[in-house]
Design a protein around this motif. Sequence first.
Motif, PDB file in Angstrom:
ATOM      1  N   GLY A 193       0.794  -1.229   0.000  1.00  0.00           N
ATOM      2  CA  GLY A 193       0.000   0.000   0.000  1.00  0.00           C
ATOM      3  C   GLY A 193       0.823   1.273   0.000  1.00  0.00           C
ATOM      4  O   GLY A 193       0.302   2.348  -0.328  1.00  0.00           O
ATOM      5  N   THR A 194       2.099   1.189   0.363  1.00  0.00           N
ATOM      6  CA  THR A 194       2.920   2.404   0.462  1.00  0.00           C
ATOM      7  C   THR A 194       4.094   2.445  -0.515  1.00  0.00           C
ATOM      8  O   THR A 194       4.800   3.443  -0.565  1.00  0.00           O
ATOM      9  CB  THR A 194       3.486   2.553   1.891  1.00  0.00           C
ATOM     10  N   ILE A 195       4.299   1.381  -1.278  1.00  0.00           N
ATOM     11  CA  ILE A 195       5.499   1.323  -2.112  1.00  0.00           C
ATOM     12  C   ILE A 195       5.473   2.379  -3.223  1.00  0.00           C
ATOM     13  O   ILE A 195       6.507   2.950  -3.567  1.00  0.00           O
ATOM     14  CB  ILE A 195       5.698  -0.096  -2.697  1.00  0.00           C
ATOM     15  N   ASP A 196       4.283   2.682  -3.785  1.00  0.00           N
ATOM     16  CA  ASP A 196       4.205   3.728  -4.804  1.00  0.00           C
ATOM     17  C   ASP A 196       4.611   5.077  -4.230  1.00  0.00           C
ATOM     18  O   ASP A 196       5.294   5.871  -4.896  1.00  0.00           O
ATOM     19  CB  ASP A 196       2.786   3.805  -5.377  1.00  0.00           C
TER      20      ASP A 196
ATOM     21  N   VAL B 267       1.804  10.041  -6.272  1.00  0.00           N
ATOM     22  CA  VAL B 267       0.494   9.572  -5.812  1.00  0.00           C
ATOM     23  C   VAL B 267      -0.357  10.785  -5.451  1.00  0.00           C
ATOM     24  O   VAL B 267       0.076  11.656  -4.698  1.00  0.00           O
ATOM     25  CB  VAL B 267       0.643   8.633  -4.597  1.00  0.00           C
ATOM     26  N   GLY B 268      -1.551  10.844  -5.998  1.00  0.00           N
ATOM     27  CA  GLY B 268      -2.461  11.958  -5.719  1.00  0.00           C
ATOM     28  C   GLY B 268      -2.229  13.172  -6.574  1.00  0.00           C
ATOM     29  O   GLY B 268      -2.847  14.221  -6.340  1.00  0.00           O
TER      30      GLY B 268
ATOM     31  N   GLY C 222      -2.473  15.119   1.416  1.00  0.00           N
ATOM     32  CA  GLY C 222      -3.885  14.745   1.413  1.00  0.00           C
ATOM     33  C   GLY C 222      -4.245  13.671   0.403  1.00  0.00           C
ATOM     34  O   GLY C 222      -5.429  13.361   0.233  1.00  0.00           O
ATOM     35  N   SER C 223      -3.250  13.061  -0.249  1.00  0.00           N
ATOM     36  CA  SER C 223      -3.565  12.048  -1.265  1.00  0.00           C
ATOM     37  C   SER C 223      -4.095  10.761  -0.642  1.00  0.00           C
ATOM     38  O   SER C 223      -4.779   9.989  -1.298  1.00  0.00           O
ATOM     39  CB  SER C 223      -2.331  11.749  -2.111  1.00  0.00           C
ATOM     40  N   PHE C 224      -3.785  10.521   0.619  1.00  0.00           N
ATOM     41  CA  PHE C 224      -4.335   9.368   1.347  1.00  0.00           C
ATOM     42  C   PHE C 224      -4.247   9.670   2.833  1.00  0.00           C
ATOM     43  O   PHE C 224      -3.623  10.658   3.250  1.00  0.00           O
ATOM     44  CB  PHE C 224      -3.575   8.075   1.003  1.00  0.00           C
ATOM     45  N   THR C 225      -4.885   8.842   3.638  1.00  0.00           N
ATOM     46  CA  THR C 225      -4.897   9.047   5.082  1.00  0.00           C
ATOM     47  C   THR C 225      -3.482   9.016   5.640  1.00  0.00           C
ATOM     48  O   THR C 225      -2.735   8.062   5.409  1.00  0.00           O
ATOM     49  CB  THR C 225      -5.734   7.953   5.781  1.00  0.00           C
TER      50      THR C 225
END
Length: 425
Positions: free
Chosen positions: A76-79, A137-138, A88-91
């Motif tokens: 879930g965090t490798i990208d 990401v985001g 703010g792209s993810f929690t």
Amino acid sequence: MESVQAIKQRFEIIGNDPKLNRAIEKAIQVAPTDITVLVIGESGVGKESIPKIIHSLSHRKHGKYIAVNCGAIPEGTIDSELFGHEKGSFTGATGTREGYFEVANGGTIFLDEVGELPLTTQVRLLRVLENGEFIKVGSSQVQKTNVRIVAATNVNLFDAIEKGKFREDLYYRLSTVDIMLPALRERKDDIHLLFRKFASDFAHKYKMPPLKLDDSAVQLLQKFRWSGNIRQLRNVAEQISVLETNRDITFNTLQSYLPSEGSNLPSVIKTGKSESDFSTEREILYKVLFDMKSDLNDLKKLTLELMKNGSSKVQETNPSLIQKIYGDNTDESDFDFDDQPDNARASMLPAISNAKQDHFINDSRDDKYLFAETVEEEETLKLEQKEIEMIKKSLEKNKGKRKAAADELGISERTLYRKIKQFDL
């Protein structure tokens, strides 16, 4: 260009194996270019040394060198780790973060265990390799980076491609040049050299005299498989250095520190069916189906003879066929319809497997296959009945011993337990 021996001294690489020397030579040759390199070898063979050699001899040597263990970063965090993310792209993304490809711009990135990358990340990596572009990401903004990628893997990527776990196009982009590092068991003459180096290092570290192996211990050292390669050898050398007060190591002493091959390793528990379970069940099903086909052919043959010649003639010429199909309790009156018209004969045929009379084909044509529809409906039931019958007979023969019954049936004991529960035997 530096020599192989100079590179070994600089990076503390021990050994004179030809395969090892060839790997170092290839690293020296590709270093001045920006070509992508894939390092292949088992875990613990020292793959991390090759990208360091390549980076130090390249024109990027003053840029950043970043080593990334792809297998250690959660999916879930490798990208976010590799390409960065926007606030703010993810929690938990409380701010903008630069990824490794942005930080290492102008330098080299070493992607260790690249075979562990998720497929979505593989697509992003392929884009970087093709045109040097990535997106955080985001974010929707395309960014450029100029990095040299050296990847490494200890898995067979061709198998991963066949299983759909690794992209074939990414493999060919990464493996422009392959550098293979041999396993330690293939470098038998180097094993003692490495052990002496480790023993000397630990003697200095722990302020103890260095270890010395006798001839029999050296032979054992060289014959051992070393499935963990150099990493395992180093651990054994450290254990002996710390625990043994006698610094002269014999065969028996060394053997006490070496695990039995495979005995001390975690065992793999298979939760699914084994291939042998499937194959034995297949064989049983094939046998049952062949028996059903034979019975069906006998039924067709008897039906045709009954329709053409009448019951009395069939009883005289082929009584064994009737006995085979209908059993020992067949009464001649069951077939007494010689004097009946043709259309009535079919309606007087004895019931087969409780099939209803309207399943028989009774039109004006001379149809040779009266039981086609009935057999289709009864096929599944017959298969199950045959299987139940075989299991019951085997259990009775073996006096309820399920292991013996499973061996006789050619299936696993687990499969037999499941069948017993399924059929409520």
